[in-house]
Design an enzyme around this catalytic site. Structure first.
Site, PDB file in Angstrom:
ATOM      1  N   LYS A   1      42.425  48.075 117.525  1.00  0.00           N
ATOM      2  CA  LYS A   1      43.260  49.247 117.844  1.00  0.00           C
ATOM      3  C   LYS A   1      43.063  49.662 119.293  1.00  0.00           C
ATOM      4  CE  LYS A   1      42.429  53.314 115.598  1.00  0.00           C
ATOM      5  NZ  LYS A   1      42.098  54.421 116.509  1.00  0.00           N
TER       6      LYS A   1
ATOM      7  N   GLY B   1      43.983  60.060 118.864  1.00  0.00           N
ATOM      8  CA  GLY B   1      43.218  60.640 119.964  1.00  0.00           C
ATOM      9  C   GLY B   1      43.278  59.754 121.197  1.00  0.00           C
TER      10      GLY B   1
ATOM     11  N   ARG C   1      41.736  68.654 117.539  1.00  0.00           N
ATOM     12  CA  ARG C   1      40.667  67.917 118.240  1.00  0.00           C
ATOM     13  C   ARG C   1      40.560  68.358 119.708  1.00  0.00           C
ATOM     14  NH1 ARG C   1      41.495  61.761 116.607  1.00  0.00           N
ATOM     15  NH2 ARG C   1      39.541  61.504 117.747  1.00  0.00           N
TER      16      ARG C   1
ATOM     17  N   ASP D   1      32.664  54.682 114.843  1.00  0.00           N
ATOM     18  CA  ASP D   1      33.757  54.721 113.853  1.00  0.00           C
ATOM     19  C   ASP D   1      33.364  54.048 112.534  1.00  0.00           C
ATOM     20  OD1 ASP D   1      35.254  56.006 115.761  1.00  0.00           O
ATOM     21  OD2 ASP D   1      36.278  54.187 116.443  1.00  0.00           O
TER      22      ASP D   1
HETATM   23  O1  SPQ Z   1      42.141  57.249 118.638  1.00  0.00           O
HETATM   24  P1  SPQ Z   1      41.296  58.074 117.727  1.00  0.00           P
HETATM   25  O2  SPQ Z   1      42.140  58.907 116.813  1.00  0.00           O
HETATM   26  O3  SPQ Z   1      40.297  58.933 118.458  1.00  0.00           O
HETATM   27  O4  SPQ Z   1      40.494  57.034 116.793  1.00  0.00           O
HETATM   28  C1  SPQ Z   1      39.095  56.809 116.477  1.00  0.00           C
HETATM   29  C2  SPQ Z   1      39.097  56.049 115.090  1.00  0.00           C
HETATM   30  O5  SPQ Z   1      38.262  56.280 114.225  1.00  0.00           O
HETATM   31  O6  SPQ Z   1      39.970  55.199 114.955  1.00  0.00           O
HETATM   32  C3  SPQ Z   1      38.234  58.073 116.414  1.00  0.00           C
HETATM   33  F1  SPQ Z   1      38.536  58.918 115.556  1.00  0.00           F
HETATM   34  O7  SPQ Z   1      38.500  55.873 117.405  1.00  0.00           O
HETATM   35  C4  SPQ Z   1      38.170  56.184 118.763  1.00  0.00           C
HETATM   36  C5  SPQ Z   1      36.669  56.105 118.957  1.00  0.00           C
HETATM   37  O8  SPQ Z   1      35.975  56.990 118.113  1.00  0.00           O
HETATM   38  C6  SPQ Z   1      38.861  55.162 119.634  1.00  0.00           C
HETATM   39  C7  SPQ Z   1      38.303  55.069 121.011  1.00  0.00           C
HETATM   40  C8  SPQ Z   1      39.061  54.354 122.054  1.00  0.00           C
HETATM   41  O9  SPQ Z   1      39.920  53.514 121.736  1.00  0.00           O
HETATM   42  O10 SPQ Z   1      38.772  54.597 123.244  1.00  0.00           O
HETATM   43  C9  SPQ Z   1      37.077  55.612 121.346  1.00  0.00           C
HETATM   44  C10 SPQ Z   1      36.259  56.405 120.405  1.00  0.00           C
HETATM   45  O11 SPQ Z   1      36.435  57.777 120.667  1.00  0.00           O
HETATM   46  P2  SPQ Z   1      35.551  58.565 121.779  1.00  0.00           P
HETATM   47  O12 SPQ Z   1      35.933  60.005 121.564  1.00  0.00           O
HETATM   48  O13 SPQ Z   1      34.132  58.293 121.435  1.00  0.00           O
HETATM   49  O14 SPQ Z   1      35.927  58.092 123.100  1.00  0.00           O
END
Ligand code: SPQ
Length: 427
Positions: free
Chosen positions: A21, A94, A122, A314
Site C-alpha cells: 500500500k 492517512g 486523526r 501496523d
Molecule cells: O495510510 P494510513 O491510513 O495511515 O494507514 C496505516 C495502515 O494501517 O494501513 C496506518 F493506520 O499505515 C501507515 C503507517 O502506520 C502507512 C504509512 C505510510 O505509508 O507512510 C506509515 C505509517 O504511518 P505513520 O503515521 O507512522 O507515518
C-alpha cells in the site's frame, strides 16, 4: 456487512498477497509529478490507493487503470498539476492526506483536503506545524484536524526534529522540499519506512541519508519509471500469523516486500520461536523482496518496544493475537502511535481479543498479553478499521465455534480479496 469465520483444520498452499500500500501510493504521487509515463505493476487496487488516484485525476493527471493491478500514470512534471475544482477526499487514508499536504503546500494554487469520519479524527498538526515552518499557508479545524486548507506558497527548507517516528510526516516534508528554495534536514527518533526516499532517488531526485537524519533537496525535474510493487508485508502478516497458529500449516508467500524498515514482524516472530524462512531474495527499485515460508509453531512471550515499533507498527494487532497463543507474557510498549490510527488500536485490539476470551490488558503505551489462552468465538466489531477486521478473522480460525465480525467491508481499504485467499488455503 457481517462476516462469519469458523475454525480451520489446517492452512496449506502458495499465495501472492496484493501490492504494498505505501509503495503504491508513492508510485502514483511521484509518477504524477514526474516527466513522462510511469508504469506500475502489481499495484494495490484498494480503496486507499484509489483515493490517491482520484486526487491526482482531480488535478489533471491522466491515470489509466490497465487491469486489476497495472496502472499507467501520464506524468505532468513538477509544475504541471492543475488546481482541483473541489475538495480532495482522502477517504480513510492517512497516507494520502498527509503526503498530499506536503505536495500541495508548494503549488501555486489553493486546495482543500478532507477525509472520512475516521480520518477527520486523526491528527494533522504533525504536518501543519513543520509545513508552516517551511512557509506554507496551511490551516485545519482547531489547527489539528481535516479539512485542511492550503494556499500554495513559496517554501524554504528547514531543520526539523520529528517528535514521533512517522514515515508520513517525513514523506510530507520530503515532497514539500521538492518545491522549496533550499534543502530540509529531518531528524527521526527511530527509523520509519523509507519507501519515499528509495523511490524518489529512483525517479532522479536527490536525497542524503545519514545516521539519525536525512537531507531532502529541491528538484528541477523527476523522470517517470517502471515500478514493480512487491507484496505488502502488512497484508502478508495475517497469513504469516495464521500459518504459525493453525495446526499442521505450511504457507508459502511469494514475493513479499522485505525492506528492513518493514520486517520487524519477522524478527519478533523469530524471537517468539516462529518457524519462518526466507527464499528467492531480490531487489528492484531499491526495494528488497522474497518468498516467506511459514510453518505451525509453538510460540513464547516476548517484549516488543523501542526502535522495533516503527518497523512493525501496523502489524501489532495481529502480533497481539499471536501473543494470546504464546507461552508466558508478551509486553508491547513504546507504541502510543497506535492510538491515532484508523481506530485507537490499543483500545480496539484489547476489546476484540478480550471478547474472544484472551487475557490482555491495555497499558499507556501498548498492552500486556498473557498466554496461552484458548479463544472462544463471539461477535466482534471491526471499528471500521481494516487491520482489526482481518485480525479478528485470523482469530476466528483458531477460536472454538463461530466468530462474527461486524463492519467487514473496511477490509477493502487495504486488502480486497482477503477472504478468498484465506478460503483457498483451507482447501
Ligand atoms: O495510510 P494510513 O491510513 O495511515 O494507514 C496505516 C495502515 O494501517 O494501513 C496506518 F493506520 O499505515 C501507515 C503507517 O502506520 C502507512 C504509512 C505510510 O505509508 O507512510 C506509515 C505509517 O504511518 P505513520 O503515521 O507512522 O507515518
Amino acid at each position: 456487512m457481517r462476516m462469519a469465520i469458523t475454525p480451520a483444520r489446517r492452512l496449506v498452499g502458495e499465495i501472492q498477497v496484493p501490492g504494498d500500500k505505501s509503495i503504491s501510493h508513492r508510485a502514483i504521487m511521484l509518477g504524477s509529478i514526474a516527466q513522462g509515463d510511469t508504469y506500475i505493476t502489481h499495484f494495490l487496487m484498494s480503496e486507499d490507493c484509489l483515493s490517491t488516484i482520484r486526487a491526482f485525476r482531480q488535478m489533471g493527471v491522466h491515470i489509466q487503470i490497465v487491469d486489476s493491478n497495472a496502472v499507467i500514470v501520464n506524468g505532468q512534471g513538477l509544475r504541471g498539476l492543475k488546481a482541483p475544482q473541489a475538495a480532495i477526499d482522502a477517504g480513510n487514508s492517512g497516507t494520502t492526506a498527509r503526503l498530499l499536504a506536503g505536495l500541495l503546500s508548494g503549488q501555486n494554487f489553493s486546495s482543500t483536503i478532507t477525509g472520512d469520519e475516521s480520518l477527520r479524527r486523526r491528527p494533522m498538526d504533525r504536518v501543519i506545524i513543520p509545513l508552516r515552518k517551511m512557509g506554507a499557508h496551511i490551516s485545519g479545524v482547531q489547527d489539528k484536524y481535516l479539512p485542511l486548507s492550503i494556499g500554495g506558497s513559496a517554501l524554504k527548507g528547514i531543520d526539523y526534529s520529528m517528535p514521533m517516528a512517522s514515515a508520513q510526516v517525513k514523506s510530507c516534508l520530503i515532497l514539500a522540499t521538492l518545491y522549496a528554495d533550499s534543502p530540509t534536514r529531518i531528524y527521526e527518533p527511530a527509523p520509519s519506512r523509507n519507501h519515499t526516499e528509495l523511490m524518489l532517488q529512483a525517479f532522479g531526485g536527490r536525497l542524503d541519508t545519514n545516521d539519525g537524519y536525512i537531507t531532502a533537496y529541491p528538484a528541477d525535474q523527476l523522470h517517470g519509471q517502471q515500478v514493480h510493487v512487491p507484496g505488502d508485508i502488512s497484508s502478508a502478516a495475517f497469513f504469516i500469523t495464521a500459518g504459525l497458529l493453525v495446526p499442521n500449516s505450511n504457507i508459502i508467500l511469494k514475493e513479499v516486500g522485505l525492506n528492513p524498515t518493514r520486517t520487524g514482524i519477522l524478527e519478533a516472530y523469530k524471537e517468539m520461536g516462529g518457524s519462518i524462512a526466507i527464499e528467492n531474495v531480490s531487489t528492484s527499485g531499491g526495494e528488497k523482496r522474497g518468498d516467506i515460508i511459514v510453518n505451525t509453531s509453538h510460540l513464547k512471550g516476548t517484549v516488543i518496544g523501542g526502535q522495533l515499533i516503527p518497523r512493525l507498527i501496523d502489524e501489532i494487532p495481529v502480533i497481539a493475537l499471536a501473543a494470546t497463543q504464546a507461552q508466558g507474557t508478551t509486553i508491547i510498549k513504546d507504541a502510543q502511535e497506535l492510538k491515532v490510527k484508523e481506530s485507537n488500536r490499543i483500545a480496539t485490539v484489547v476489546d476484540i481479543l478480550s471478547r474472544l476470551g484472551a487475557n490482555v490488558e491495555a497499558t499507556d503505551d501498548g498492552m500486556a498479553i498473557h498466554g496461552p489462552t484458548p479463544l472462544k468465538g463471539n461477535a466482534v466489531d471491526s471499528f471500521g478499521d481494516h487491520r482489526l477486521a482481518m485480525m479478528a478473522a485470523i482469530a476466528g480460525l483458531i477460536a472454538r465455534g463461530e466468530t462474527t465480525i461486524n463492519g467487514w467491508e473496511c477490509v477493502n481499504v487495504s486488502f480486497p480479496g482477503f477472504y478468498d485467499m484465506l478460503k483457498r488455503l483451507q482447501n
